[in-house]
Scaffold this active site. Structure first.
Site, mmCIF file in Angstrom:
data_model
loop_
_atom_site.group_PDB
_atom_site.id
_atom_site.type_symbol
_atom_site.label_atom_id
_atom_site.label_comp_id
_atom_site.label_asym_id
_atom_site.label_seq_id
_atom_site.Cartn_x
_atom_site.Cartn_y
_atom_site.Cartn_z
ATOM 1 N N THR A 1 33.717 32.349 36.974
ATOM 2 C CA THR A 1 32.892 33.255 36.029
ATOM 3 C C THR A 1 32.037 32.285 35.318
ATOM 4 O O THR A 1 32.379 31.267 34.932
ATOM 5 C CB THR A 1 34.382 33.638 34.924
ATOM 6 O OG1 THR A 1 35.213 34.396 35.605
ATOM 7 C CG2 THR A 1 33.690 34.161 33.995
ATOM 8 N N TYR B 1 37.845 29.328 35.738
ATOM 9 C CA TYR B 1 36.888 29.112 34.428
ATOM 10 C C TYR B 1 36.652 27.663 34.376
ATOM 11 O O TYR B 1 37.468 26.765 34.564
ATOM 12 C CB TYR B 1 37.619 29.146 33.020
ATOM 13 C CG TYR B 1 37.865 30.770 32.505
ATOM 14 C CD1 TYR B 1 36.448 31.439 32.369
ATOM 15 C CD2 TYR B 1 38.946 31.498 32.314
ATOM 16 C CE1 TYR B 1 36.478 32.507 31.768
ATOM 17 C CE2 TYR B 1 38.869 32.670 31.693
ATOM 18 C CZ TYR B 1 37.731 33.391 31.752
ATOM 19 O OH TYR B 1 37.736 34.596 31.113
#
Length: 382
Positions: free
Chosen positions: A175, A149
């Site tokens: 992501t 992330y």
């Protein structure tokens, strides 16, 4: 021993190992519902908004049917694939799912051990309940990737990928669909946020760069710093270059659904794409991943791996996804339900079932290998 005898023994073993446990994903989910409190269960099972995308991910698979081919001698078959120069036993991965301690006290360590034993690659989440180094230790030499992330503090992102590379992870999964938090009605109704509870801090409180940003390393301070950094509306394609400066590992982007984004990924030198709508947890009303897959696969044209998650539940689903252009698939909720019900044994059982379902589905489609799976064995239903 003949192939038929091997398969008879295999069937006997699988039957014995699953007698005391659920077999279908629906039954695993039902038992998980009975075990888990509302907050954790709804966090795992739910999606965003009215959960239209959550449901559509499953419906998309039902719009395609396999047309089996017969008399093709599928005695000798293999489910093995090669990706980034590594041979994998099957085209199935465990998707990055954070904060697994909400499902079971052994959290990611149970899942990692089960994945390693099954020969299924495990993708560890940035917001895991156990650190990436602990997960690596539990897996030994087994295949594992690290999901990142992005952090608004770019040096934290750089530190995370360096740690992953040092701990033996073989790819980085960035992501890209969490620039804002999806609107999850179930979580609002339950007043539940495992991130705010500190369930996903393990990789942060063990990271020297992240900890250097805190006046005092406490769970409360760490949670606030994570929340300040984890949602990143400024993320853009130039950030791929920054990652390249800090790791030699292949970089995949997870969360693409538009073919033009696939073109941009190729232009920016991305090594792989994961077609994903975050399991219906981000934008409700988004296209299903299986519907998005063919156009992205056409753009990529085999130049880099294309993987798919969201909605995969059975061996037949795996066959359909690969036939429509995926090189591999990832599962999320199914193994979480297994973890909730029976810990490591539950994850192992879910994987055992899925791997054998896939082998059967591949054989009954008339295919001897993953390379044999293509659009010719599918028909789109009216």
């Amino acid at each position: 021993m003949t192939k038929a005898q091997e398969e008879t023994l295999l069937f006997t073993r699988v039957s014995k190992s699953t007698q005391a446990l659920p077999v279908s994903i629906e039954d695993w989910e039902k038992q998980a519902r009975e075990i888990l409190p509302d907050g954790p269960f709804d966090y795992i099972a739910g999606g965003s908004g009215a959960e239209e995308t959550l449901a559509e991910n499953r419906r998309a698979f039902s719009r395609w049917a396999i047309v089996p081919r017969m008399m093709r001698d599928v005695t000798n078959r293999t489910s093995a694939i090669t990706m980034f120069g590594r041979k994998l036993s099957a085209p199935i991965f465990l998707a990055p799912v954070g904060m697994q301690s909400i499902a079971h006290r052994d959290a990611e360590l149970a899942t990692a051990r089960a994945a390693a034993a099954a020969g299924v690659p495990f993708v560890a989440s940035t917001v895991s309940s156990t650190s990436l180094e602990q997960i690596a230790e539990a897996m030994g030499a087994a295949e594992r990737w690290f999901q990142l992330y992005w952090s608004n503090d770019r040096e934290v992102s750089a530190s995370m990928v360096k740690r992953a590379e040092a701990a033996g992870y073989s790819a980085i999964v960035l992501t890209v669909d969490t620039v804002m938090l999806g609107w999850k009605r179930r979580d609002f109704r339950n007043g539940y946020s495992p991130l705010r509870e500190g369930r996903g801090l393990a990789n942060y409180i063990t990271d020297p760069v992240f900890c250097s940003r805190l006046a005092e390393v406490t769970p409360e301070n760490a949670v606030e710093e994570v929340l300040k950094n984890i949602y990143h509306p400024a993320l853009n394609w130039s950030d791929i270059g920054f990652l390249r400066e800090h790791t030699r590992l292949p970089i995949l982007v997870k969360g693409l659904l538009h073919p033009d984004d696939a073109r941009l990924a190729l232009e920016h030198g991305v090594d792989g794409i994961i077609v994903s709508n975050h399991g219906g947890r981000q934008m409700d009303g988004a296209i299903s991943t299986l519907d998005a897959l063919p156009a992205i696969a056409e753009v990529v044209a085999g130049s880099i791996p294309v993987l798919l998650d969201s909605g995969v539940r059975t061996g037949a689903d795996v066959v359909k996804a690969i036939a429509l252009g995926a090189n591999a698939v990832l599962i999320g909720r199914p193994f979480l339900y297994g973890l909730a019900v029976a810990g490591e044994q539950g994850v192992s059982s879910v994987l055992d079932t899925l791997l054998h379902e896939f082998d059967v589905a591949m054989a009954l489609s008339g295919s001897r290998s993953v390379e044999d799976l293509n659009r010719s064995i599918l028909v789109r239903l009216p």
